[in-house]
Design a protein around this motif. Structure first.
Motif, PDB file in Angstrom:
ATOM      1  N   PHE A 105       0.965  -1.329  -0.103  1.00 24.65           N
ATOM      2  CA  PHE A 105       0.099  -0.013   0.057  1.00 24.65           C
ATOM      3  C   PHE A 105       0.859   1.162  -0.051  1.00 24.65           C
ATOM      4  O   PHE A 105       0.555   2.101  -0.755  1.00 24.65           O
ATOM      5  N   ASN A 106       1.814   1.455   0.759  1.00 32.40           N
ATOM      6  CA  ASN A 106       2.815   2.414   0.840  1.00 32.40           C
ATOM      7  C   ASN A 106       3.309   2.822  -0.359  1.00 32.40           C
ATOM      8  O   ASN A 106       3.582   3.959  -0.660  1.00 32.40           O
ATOM      9  N   ASN A 107       3.725   1.818  -0.894  1.00 38.63           N
ATOM     10  CA  ASN A 107       4.427   1.728  -2.211  1.00 38.63           C
ATOM     11  C   ASN A 107       3.759   2.332  -3.367  1.00 38.63           C
ATOM     12  O   ASN A 107       4.047   3.193  -4.305  1.00 38.63           O
ATOM     13  N   MET A 108       2.370   1.950  -3.384  1.00 35.87           N
ATOM     14  CA  MET A 108       1.369   2.422  -4.273  1.00 35.87           C
ATOM     15  C   MET A 108       0.918   3.783  -4.016  1.00 35.87           C
ATOM     16  O   MET A 108       0.974   4.540  -4.971  1.00 35.87           O
ATOM     17  N   ILE A 109       0.716   4.083  -2.888  1.00 36.06           N
ATOM     18  CA  ILE A 109       0.740   5.488  -2.488  1.00 36.06           C
ATOM     19  C   ILE A 109       1.681   6.455  -2.954  1.00 36.06           C
ATOM     20  O   ILE A 109       1.511   7.633  -3.416  1.00 36.06           O
ATOM     21  N   LEU A 110       2.860   5.891  -2.771  1.00 37.38           N
ATOM     22  CA  LEU A 110       4.265   6.787  -3.115  1.00 37.38           C
ATOM     23  C   LEU A 110       4.386   6.900  -4.711  1.00 37.38           C
ATOM     24  O   LEU A 110       4.526   7.748  -5.203  1.00 37.38           O
ATOM     25  N   ALA A 111       3.851   5.692  -5.325  1.00 36.83           N
ATOM     26  CA  ALA A 111       3.529   5.831  -6.918  1.00 36.83           C
ATOM     27  C   ALA A 111       2.647   7.024  -7.398  1.00 36.83           C
ATOM     28  O   ALA A 111       3.004   7.652  -8.243  1.00 36.83           O
ATOM     29  N   CYS A 112       1.648   7.150  -6.592  1.00 39.22           N
ATOM     30  CA  CYS A 112       0.474   8.189  -7.077  1.00 39.22           C
ATOM     31  C   CYS A 112       1.164   9.493  -6.729  1.00 39.22           C
ATOM     32  O   CYS A 112       1.134  10.317  -7.338  1.00 39.22           O
ATOM     33  N   ALA A 113       1.686   9.607  -5.612  1.00 43.58           N
ATOM     34  CA  ALA A 113       2.504  10.941  -5.170  1.00 43.58           C
ATOM     35  C   ALA A 113       3.426  11.156  -6.121  1.00 43.58           C
ATOM     36  O   ALA A 113       3.500  12.471  -6.414  1.00 43.58           O
ATOM     37  N   LEU A 136      -5.390  -2.676   8.350  1.00 42.65           N
ATOM     38  CA  LEU A 136      -3.922  -2.543   8.049  1.00 42.65           C
ATOM     39  C   LEU A 136      -3.319  -1.275   8.969  1.00 42.65           C
ATOM     40  O   LEU A 136      -3.995  -0.437   8.837  1.00 42.65           O
ATOM     41  N   GLN A 137      -2.343  -1.541   9.799  1.00 43.86           N
ATOM     42  CA  GLN A 137      -1.905  -0.289  10.556  1.00 43.86           C
ATOM     43  C   GLN A 137      -0.871   0.534   9.874  1.00 43.86           C
ATOM     44  O   GLN A 137       0.214   0.215   9.481  1.00 43.86           O
ATOM     45  N   PRO A 138      -1.246   1.915   9.346  1.00 38.15           N
ATOM     46  CA  PRO A 138      -0.147   2.790   8.676  1.00 38.15           C
ATOM     47  C   PRO A 138       0.954   2.818   9.496  1.00 38.15           C
ATOM     48  O   PRO A 138       1.129   2.546  10.911  1.00 38.15           O
ATOM     49  N   ASN A 139       2.257   2.949   8.814  1.00 30.58           N
ATOM     50  CA  ASN A 139       3.629   3.131   9.529  1.00 30.58           C
ATOM     51  C   ASN A 139       4.202   4.024   9.267  1.00 30.58           C
ATOM     52  O   ASN A 139       3.754   5.118   8.743  1.00 30.58           O
ATOM     53  N   GLU A 140       5.381   4.282   9.455  1.00 27.91           N
ATOM     54  CA  GLU A 140       6.115   5.383   9.546  1.00 27.91           C
ATOM     55  C   GLU A 140       6.381   6.073   8.058  1.00 27.91           C
ATOM     56  O   GLU A 140       6.893   6.946   7.716  1.00 27.91           O
ATOM     57  N   TYR A 141       6.245   5.025   7.160  1.00 28.66           N
ATOM     58  CA  TYR A 141       6.342   5.482   5.629  1.00 28.66           C
ATOM     59  C   TYR A 141       5.064   5.762   4.937  1.00 28.66           C
ATOM     60  O   TYR A 141       4.859   6.544   4.052  1.00 28.66           O
ATOM     61  N   THR A 142       3.858   5.756   5.650  1.00 30.58           N
ATOM     62  CA  THR A 142       2.691   5.815   5.163  1.00 30.58           C
ATOM     63  C   THR A 142       2.302   7.418   5.011  1.00 30.58           C
ATOM     64  O   THR A 142       1.908   8.116   4.275  1.00 30.58           O
ATOM     65  N   LEU A 143       2.587   8.111   6.248  1.00 34.03           N
ATOM     66  CA  LEU A 143       2.347   9.626   6.284  1.00 34.03           C
ATOM     67  C   LEU A 143       3.001  10.388   5.502  1.00 34.03           C
ATOM     68  O   LEU A 143       2.561  11.286   4.577  1.00 34.03           O
ATOM     69  N   PRO A 144       4.579  10.070   5.364  1.00 36.46           N
ATOM     70  CA  PRO A 144       5.248  10.956   4.183  1.00 36.46           C
ATOM     71  C   PRO A 144       4.775  10.854   3.060  1.00 36.46           C
ATOM     72  O   PRO A 144       4.651  11.794   2.237  1.00 36.46           O
ATOM     73  N   ALA A 145       4.371   9.635   2.455  1.00 35.20           N
ATOM     74  CA  ALA A 145       3.776   9.539   1.097  1.00 35.20           C
ATOM     75  C   ALA A 145       2.622  10.003   1.049  1.00 35.20           C
ATOM     76  O   ALA A 145       2.304  10.777  -0.027  1.00 35.20           O
TER      77      ALA A 145
END
Length: 161
Positions: A105-113, A136-145
């Motif tokens: 999920f984080n990688n896909m959100i980053l792709a969007c960003a 799923l619990q967001p982690n330290e990479y979710t918010l920056p993305a």
């Protein structure tokens, strides 16, 4: 890579042919990760070539790690994100029966960003909702993305953060 041997050919052929090691998911994931993490620029085309080769083998199946690595490589491709490739992989992963995890999920959100397009940054908000709905619990990479999306996305993305 037109006109020259790709990294896929120059690395995977000796690994599989000369050493007589049977191709397996771990070896393919390692080679894909090597391409994805190549500095200064990821070798996204080579990573995708390896993925294509991987899928031609009966006993070698992509895992969530395979997809996460490839989506991340597409998200961080230079000079521009390869959002469409990331989206194709995301869809294919789910069609194959694999369930996205926080990393995916984080990688896909980053792709969007990194796509820096309002349509894709809107999709990041949908992905975040799906992530939460999947418990799923967001982690330290979710918010920056997500924040990266908010810097150039529509108001609906900014308001969810």
């Amino acid at each position: 890579m037109e006109g020259s041997a790709s990294l896929c050919d120059s690395i995977s052929s000796p690994v599989f042919d000369v050493t007589r090691i049977s191709p397996n998911t771990i070896i393919f994931n390692t080679l894909i990760t090597a391409c994805a993490n190549n500095k200064p620029a990821a070798l996204v085309d080579d990573a995708l070539d390896l993925f294509d080769r991987m899928q031609t083998l009966d006993d070698v199946k992509p895992t969530i790690i395979t997809y996460s690595t490839l989506i991340n490589a597409c998200a961080n491709a230079k000079p521009a994100s390869r959002f469409q490739d990331a989206l194709r992989l995301w869809t294919q992963m789910q069609s194959s029966g694999l369930t996205p995890n926080v990393v995916t999920f984080n990688n896909m959100i980053l792709a969007c960003a990194n796509a820096k397009d309002k349509e894709q940054t809107s999709y990041a908000a949908e992905l975040f909702d799906q992530m939460i709905n999947a418990e799923l619990q967001p982690n330290e990479y979710t918010l920056p993305a997500l924040l990266k999306c908010a810097t150039h996305g529509p108001a609906e993305v900014r308001s969810k953060n």
